[in-house]
Structures are given as structure tokens and as C-alpha cells.
Write an enzyme that holds these catalytic residues in place. Sequence first.
Site, PDB file in Angstrom:
ATOM      1  N   LYS A 117      35.998  37.715  51.625  1.00  0.00           N
ATOM      2  CA  LYS A 117      35.936  37.908  53.075  1.00  0.00           C
ATOM      3  C   LYS A 117      37.065  37.166  53.783  1.00  0.00           C
ATOM      4  CE  LYS A 117      31.280  39.576  53.642  1.00  0.00           C
ATOM      5  NZ  LYS A 117      29.977  39.530  54.305  1.00  0.00           N
ATOM      6  N   LYS A 200      32.881  47.757  44.827  1.00  0.00           N
ATOM      7  CA  LYS A 200      31.483  48.025  45.180  1.00  0.00           C
ATOM      8  C   LYS A 200      31.420  48.832  46.478  1.00  0.00           C
ATOM      9  CE  LYS A 200      29.621  44.544  48.260  1.00  0.00           C
ATOM     10  NZ  LYS A 200      28.480  43.834  48.733  1.00  0.00           N
ATOM     11  N   LYS A 203      29.605  48.769  53.306  1.00  0.00           N
ATOM     12  CA  LYS A 203      29.549  49.409  54.623  1.00  0.00           C
ATOM     13  C   LYS A 203      30.761  49.042  55.469  1.00  0.00           C
ATOM     14  CE  LYS A 203      26.366  45.756  55.749  1.00  0.00           C
ATOM     15  NZ  LYS A 203      24.973  45.490  55.520  1.00  0.00           N
TER      16      LYS A 203
HETATM   17  P1  ATP Z   1      29.299  44.050  53.181  1.00  0.00           P
HETATM   18  O1  ATP Z   1      29.384  45.217  52.246  1.00  0.00           O
HETATM   19  O2  ATP Z   1      29.613  44.401  54.600  1.00  0.00           O
HETATM   20  O3  ATP Z   1      30.000  42.839  52.701  1.00  0.00           O
HETATM   21  P2  ATP Z   1      26.723  43.784  52.123  1.00  0.00           P
HETATM   22  O4  ATP Z   1      26.208  45.174  52.198  1.00  0.00           O
HETATM   23  O5  ATP Z   1      27.176  43.252  50.831  1.00  0.00           O
HETATM   24  O6  ATP Z   1      27.808  43.628  53.240  1.00  0.00           O
HETATM   25  P3  ATP Z   1      24.172  42.811  53.038  1.00  0.00           P
HETATM   26  O7  ATP Z   1      23.947  43.823  54.080  1.00  0.00           O
HETATM   27  O8  ATP Z   1      23.698  41.498  53.426  1.00  0.00           O
HETATM   28  O9  ATP Z   1      25.688  42.702  52.652  1.00  0.00           O
HETATM   29  O10 ATP Z   1      23.517  43.236  51.668  1.00  0.00           O
HETATM   30  C1  ATP Z   1      22.150  43.434  51.558  1.00  0.00           C
HETATM   31  C2  ATP Z   1      21.737  43.618  50.140  1.00  0.00           C
HETATM   32  O11 ATP Z   1      22.334  44.766  49.558  1.00  0.00           O
HETATM   33  C3  ATP Z   1      22.115  42.458  49.213  1.00  0.00           C
HETATM   34  O12 ATP Z   1      20.996  42.132  48.425  1.00  0.00           O
HETATM   35  C4  ATP Z   1      23.215  42.987  48.367  1.00  0.00           C
HETATM   36  O13 ATP Z   1      23.223  42.393  47.092  1.00  0.00           O
HETATM   37  C5  ATP Z   1      22.873  44.451  48.285  1.00  0.00           C
HETATM   38  N1  ATP Z   1      24.060  45.258  48.073  1.00  0.00           N
HETATM   39  C6  ATP Z   1      25.135  45.348  48.881  1.00  0.00           C
HETATM   40  N2  ATP Z   1      26.036  46.229  48.414  1.00  0.00           N
HETATM   41  C7  ATP Z   1      25.517  46.720  47.248  1.00  0.00           C
HETATM   42  C8  ATP Z   1      25.973  47.677  46.271  1.00  0.00           C
HETATM   43  N3  ATP Z   1      27.129  48.302  46.416  1.00  0.00           N
HETATM   44  N4  ATP Z   1      25.179  47.929  45.211  1.00  0.00           N
HETATM   45  C9  ATP Z   1      23.996  47.315  45.065  1.00  0.00           C
HETATM   46  N5  ATP Z   1      23.509  46.406  45.950  1.00  0.00           N
HETATM   47  C10 ATP Z   1      24.245  46.099  47.024  1.00  0.00           C
END
Ligand code: ATP
Length: 337
Positions: A117, A200, A203
Amino acid sequence: MEGAQPKQKLFSAVQPSGAVTIGNYIGAIRNFAVLQDEYDCLYAVADLHAITVRQEPAVLRRNTLELLALFIACGIDPEKCVLFVQSHVPAHCELTWVLNTIAYLGELSRMTQFKDKSARHAENVNMGLMDYPVLMASDILLYQAALVPVGADQKQHLELTRDLAVRFNNRYGSTFTVPEPFIPKGSGARVMSLADPSRKMSKSDENPNAFVTMSDDRDTVLRKFKRAVTDSDAEVRYDPENKPGVSNLLTIYCAFTGRDTAEAEREFAGKGYGDFKLAVGEAVADVLDPIRAEKARLLADKGYLNAVMKRGEEAAARIARRTLSKVYRKVGFYAGE
Ligand code: ATP
Ligand code: LTN
């Protein structure tokens, strides 16, 4: 024997930092509902975490309500779980301060998410971004959670949480439950980008075709899967090393249909990528359609959502206060005679 053992506590949270993707759903939210009968569950909308990257205030406010509605639409029952907004419970910030004094700069600066980040938001490498895992540790430790369902990308933060809990317990005497991560088995723990399967699904990706959100309608879902990156050898086979795009689509297909990889491979043997991508898109849209409708219904009833939030806040604050008082006593804060 029913009721003989108190249920273990479980905590998790999602940031209201934008549209929730099917990665968030598969890696985390979907499991929240599954676990609610077996554990005493607390689920939070992590708005304090969200402001570690810049948010538009009006959008953050809207996203908070949307995420709460999505939790419920995904099957989390506010009668069974404590559902709340993180900033409504001040103990999260209060415990963070105390834990900051036992967290080392070295360990925080080594966190992969901090490094990622910081690189992505080079103009805004703020203290909050670095302190993010300490706030997350506070979320978990305040509720004495034994289990934390998260996607694989959060494993490192969970390890830090465990380290902080053990460090505090050693220094001040037994105070915190040391939590375990609950990460979905197999590849479903990490859903990859549809545009670049080496990354990965996120969003915050600048390319909207890289992710599918929980609010995408059927046409959008089908279109995004149609465009998903695959390869040139036209064989539907699970091989993440050599066929990362197709393997990711298989992972998504299996996660949304409950099939295993071998079954799915058989199903698409001899079929082209066009048919395969359409089937993946349809499987996803079939799950998203009713969730989207239920979320819209809930969002039209703000009074209900506000009541859920208020009830959650009270229940969470009660538990959090208990842990925080104990912590304050242990570190030697004078509380009067
Ligand atoms: P950003 O992608 O903006 O960094 P994020 O989606 O990783 O944000 P959160 O919204 O806090 O962050 O994630 C919520 C949950 O979703 C967490 O438990 C995270 O591990 C899971 N998660 C996020 N992206 C993935 C993915 N691509 N595959 C599986 N699990 C995910
Ligand atoms: N950092 C998490 C969201 C989060 C969380 C938590 C998850 C905030 N606090 C406590 C589990 C437990 C993420 O998934 N990006």
C-alpha cells in the site's frame, strides 16, 4: 451435551473501502454465515481501517451502510451475531494505543500489505497505514476471539496479532486469548484478478474488468468473465503454474457451485473456453442475483439497519470494555481507590 460448553468467540471484519468483490466473498464473507451457529460471532465494518487510504466522506458513509446490508444479505443473522461498526466502539482505538507500545517499528514495516500500500499510495504513506495491523490486533483481542476467518492475504496480520497477544501476556500476565486464523481450504483462499492472474483480485484495481463486485448485474458479470485472461491452448485444466487464468476461473467456478476441481475438469473436457467462461459467469450470477436483491431491500429500510447497528454497538462495547479495563489494570493505570 447441548449448552454444556460456552461457544468460542469468533471475530472478523471487512473494510467499507469500495465495492466488495467476489474475492472478499469467497475468502471471507461467505464463511461468516457458515460459522455463526458454531461460534459466538462478532462481525465489524472496519471504517477506522478504511481511512488509512483516502476516502471521500460521503462515499465512506454510504459504503458503511451498504456493507452492513451486504453482510445480512449474505446470510449473517443479526439475531445470532453481533454486527457493528468499528468506529462506534471507542475501545478499538484505546487498546490500539496500549498495543502500540509493545509493537516494534521493525515488524510493522516488514508487513507485506504495508509495503504494497505504501508503494500504491506513495503520496500518502501515513502512520495509520503502518499501524493498521495493530488496530486489527486490537479488534480481535478485545473480544478474546479464538478464531478469525480471513482470506490468505491477511495471514501475516494474524501472526502479528498472535505475537502481540503472547508478548502482552508474558509481560503483564495472562490477559488475551491467542487467536487462530481460519483460512478457507485450497485455492479458494485467494481469488486472482481476471485481467492479470498473477495478482490477487482487488477492489482497488484501476481496471474494473479485473474484478467482479457483489453488486454487478448478470450482464456485467457475464461480460467480465467473457473478457477474462486465459491462454492459447484451449484446455480446461487446473494448473496454476502454467495456466493461471484458467485455474483461477476453475477455482471461482468450484467455489460458486460446490464442485471439486476434478469434476469441473470433466464437465468441460473437450469444450472451448467460450462455453467454459459462460458457465463460470452464470454460476457466479446465479449466486449474486438474490444477494443483490436482498441487499437492495435492506437498504430501503434504513431504520432497521440503524437498529441493528445500535444493538451491535451496545453488545460489542460491553465485551470490549471488560477486556480494556483488564488491560488498563495490568499496565498500571491508576483507577482510583
Ligand atoms: P483491497 O483489495 O482494497 O486492498 P481488501 O479487499 O484486501 O482490500 P478487505 O475489504 O478488508 O480488504 O478484505 C476483506 C476480506 O476479504 C479479508 O478477509 C481478505 O483476506 C479477503 N480477501 C480480499 N481479497 C481477496 C481475494 N482476492 N481472495 C480471497 N480473499 C480475499
Ligand atoms: N484487515 C482486514 C480487515 C479487518 C479484519 C479485522 C479482519 C480489520 N480488522 C479483524 C479480521 C479481523 C482485511 O481483511 N483487509
